[in-house]
Design an enzyme around this catalytic site. Sequence first.
Site, PDB file in Angstrom:
ATOM      1  N   GLY A  36       0.826  -1.219   0.000  1.00 22.85           N
ATOM      2  CA  GLY A  36       0.000   0.000   0.000  1.00 22.85           C
ATOM      3  C   GLY A  36       0.851   1.256   0.000  1.00 22.85           C
ATOM      4  N   SER A  39      -0.359   5.028  -1.452  1.00 22.48           N
ATOM      5  CA  SER A  39      -1.590   5.763  -1.103  1.00 22.48           C
ATOM      6  C   SER A  39      -1.579   6.069   0.390  1.00 22.48           C
ATOM      7  CB  SER A  39      -2.813   4.899  -1.444  1.00 22.48           C
ATOM      8  OG  SER A  39      -4.013   5.568  -1.100  1.00 22.48           O
ATOM      9  N   GLY A  40      -2.179   7.165   0.754  1.00 26.50           N
ATOM     10  CA  GLY A  40      -2.413   7.476   2.164  1.00 26.50           C
ATOM     11  C   GLY A  40      -1.157   7.370   3.019  1.00 26.50           C
ATOM     12  N   GLY A  42       0.716   4.765   3.554  1.00 24.30           N
ATOM     13  CA  GLY A  42       1.783   4.005   2.896  1.00 24.30           C
ATOM     14  C   GLY A  42       2.640   4.907   2.037  1.00 24.30           C
ATOM     15  N   ASP A  80      -1.554  -8.499  -5.556  1.00 20.40           N
ATOM     16  CA  ASP A  80      -2.933  -8.388  -5.059  1.00 20.40           C
ATOM     17  C   ASP A  80      -3.037  -9.257  -3.816  1.00 20.40           C
ATOM     18  OD1 ASP A  80      -5.614  -8.500  -4.460  1.00 20.40           O
ATOM     19  OD2 ASP A  80      -6.269  -8.857  -6.522  1.00 20.40           O
ATOM     20  N   LEU A  81      -3.196  -8.606  -2.669  1.00 19.65           N
ATOM     21  CA  LEU A  81      -3.224  -9.359  -1.399  1.00 19.65           C
ATOM     22  C   LEU A  81      -4.458 -10.252  -1.268  1.00 19.65           C
ATOM     23  CD1 LEU A  81      -2.021  -6.444   0.863  1.00 19.65           C
ATOM     24  CD2 LEU A  81      -0.811  -8.627   0.605  1.00 19.65           C
ATOM     25  N   THR A 128      -7.841 -10.038   2.793  1.00 24.44           N
ATOM     26  CA  THR A 128      -6.889  -9.071   2.222  1.00 24.44           C
ATOM     27  C   THR A 128      -5.956  -8.522   3.296  1.00 24.44           C
ATOM     28  OG1 THR A 128      -8.595  -8.414   0.638  1.00 24.44           O
ATOM     29  CG2 THR A 128      -6.733  -6.897   0.943  1.00 24.44           C
ATOM     30  N   SER A 155      -5.267  -1.026  13.767  1.00 26.84           N
ATOM     31  CA  SER A 155      -6.131   0.149  13.893  1.00 26.84           C
ATOM     32  C   SER A 155      -6.834   0.123  15.242  1.00 26.84           C
ATOM     33  CB  SER A 155      -7.203   0.114  12.797  1.00 26.84           C
ATOM     34  OG  SER A 155      -8.194   1.095  13.031  1.00 26.84           O
ATOM     35  N   TYR A 174     -23.519 -10.333   7.811  1.00 27.08           N
ATOM     36  CA  TYR A 174     -22.311  -9.519   7.647  1.00 27.08           C
ATOM     37  C   TYR A 174     -22.470  -8.167   8.324  1.00 27.08           C
ATOM     38  CZ  TYR A 174     -18.570  -6.979   5.178  1.00 27.08           C
ATOM     39  OH  TYR A 174     -17.448  -6.241   4.867  1.00 27.08           O
TER      40      TYR A 174
END
Length: 324
Positions: A36, A39-40, A42, A80-81, A128, A155, A174
């Site tokens: 990552g 972005s952000g 990362g 792609d994780l 992911t 987090s 969900y």
Amino acid sequence: MTTAQHPIGSGFGASTTAAEVLRGIDLSGRLAIVTGGYSGLGLETTRALAGAGAHVVVPARRPDTAKAALGDLAEVDELDLGDLDSVRDFAGRFTSSGRRIDIVINSAAIMACPETRVGPGWEAQFATNHLGHFALVNHLWPVIAPGARIVSVSSRGHHFSGIRWDDMWFERGYDKWQAYGQAKTANALFAVHLDELGEPSGVRAFSVHPGSILTPLQRHIPLAEQIANGWVDENGTPVADWFKTPEQGAATQVWAATSPALAGMGGVYCEDCDIAEPASGEPLPSGPGRPAMFLGVRDYATDREQAARLWALSAELTGVNAFA
Ligand SMILES: NC(=O)c1ccc[n+]([C@@H]2O[C@H](COP(=O)([O-])OP(=O)(O)OC[C@H]3O[C@@H](n4cnc5c(N)ncnc54)[C@H](OP(=O)(O)O)[C@@H]3O)[C@@H](O)[C@H]2O)c1
């Protein structure tokens, strides 16, 4: 030796930036992998590590976007994780390059997405955010250098859920925030057991909460929910002043990956550039300009038995375990 889950008085705090924690630290000759990393948080992590001299490899699920964001700041490859074949292929390409890794920062994630299934029907946030990184680190283990650090970006969202041992895949219904919470608890538990396994080789692992930062991570949260949370106004303009900047948000993961103050330590959850306090489960009451929020780490996210159990299950699911 187990590191105590208590602050060490790092001298840094919530407003510290990634560049500030790296002041005086020379990473020339070091190689870092940052998932990552385009972005952000990362992206800011990549900028900071590269700025201190590290060679940074950014495995990206959108390599062209990553190359556009990074220019010549980092080497970009494909990953792609959510696809374990892609994880294995990236790790294979990297290991065959003959290089060793000094830092891994697992920053990539998805948050609170609509119900999505990947692979054999796995819930996508767990698959992911946790299983992809689990497989990545295990595939890369043979080329992780003694003295390396591995940082799992968790987090405060881990407060939303421990590991749902009786319904991990949300077959009984969900909930997007519980799914994020479970995945972020898994990130923390991964660091606990990886540290235990890695310590004899001199490799230490940490997990971190970076703070709250407006980034593309919020892409799945409807505007009405973001307004109700007090994050933005109806135009999407940020209204809260308690958010960190991306440079501040990247600081804790960079600190965990590089700080000399953490020498000989590992397996702990960090926030605001220090080891975090254990949490009671009650949110911190609101303060000036800040809503009530969870801080610190829940015991279910640092529990060594659950960490070992999650490791065994993850190894079974992904079919990879460098320590078997
Ligand atoms: N921002 C916050 O307030 C906050 C708070 C607590 C924790 N965190 C944690 O901090 C970390 C970084 O978040 P951020 O705010 O920087 O989010 P971000 O800007 O959305 O970055 C996430 C990165 O993960 C990548 N990614 C997502 N799915 C992937 C996949 N299947 N394979 C490979 N890469 C994938 C994204 O790639 P694409 O762009 O190609 O999708 C993106 O580069 C996350 O672990 C997040 O849970 C963030």
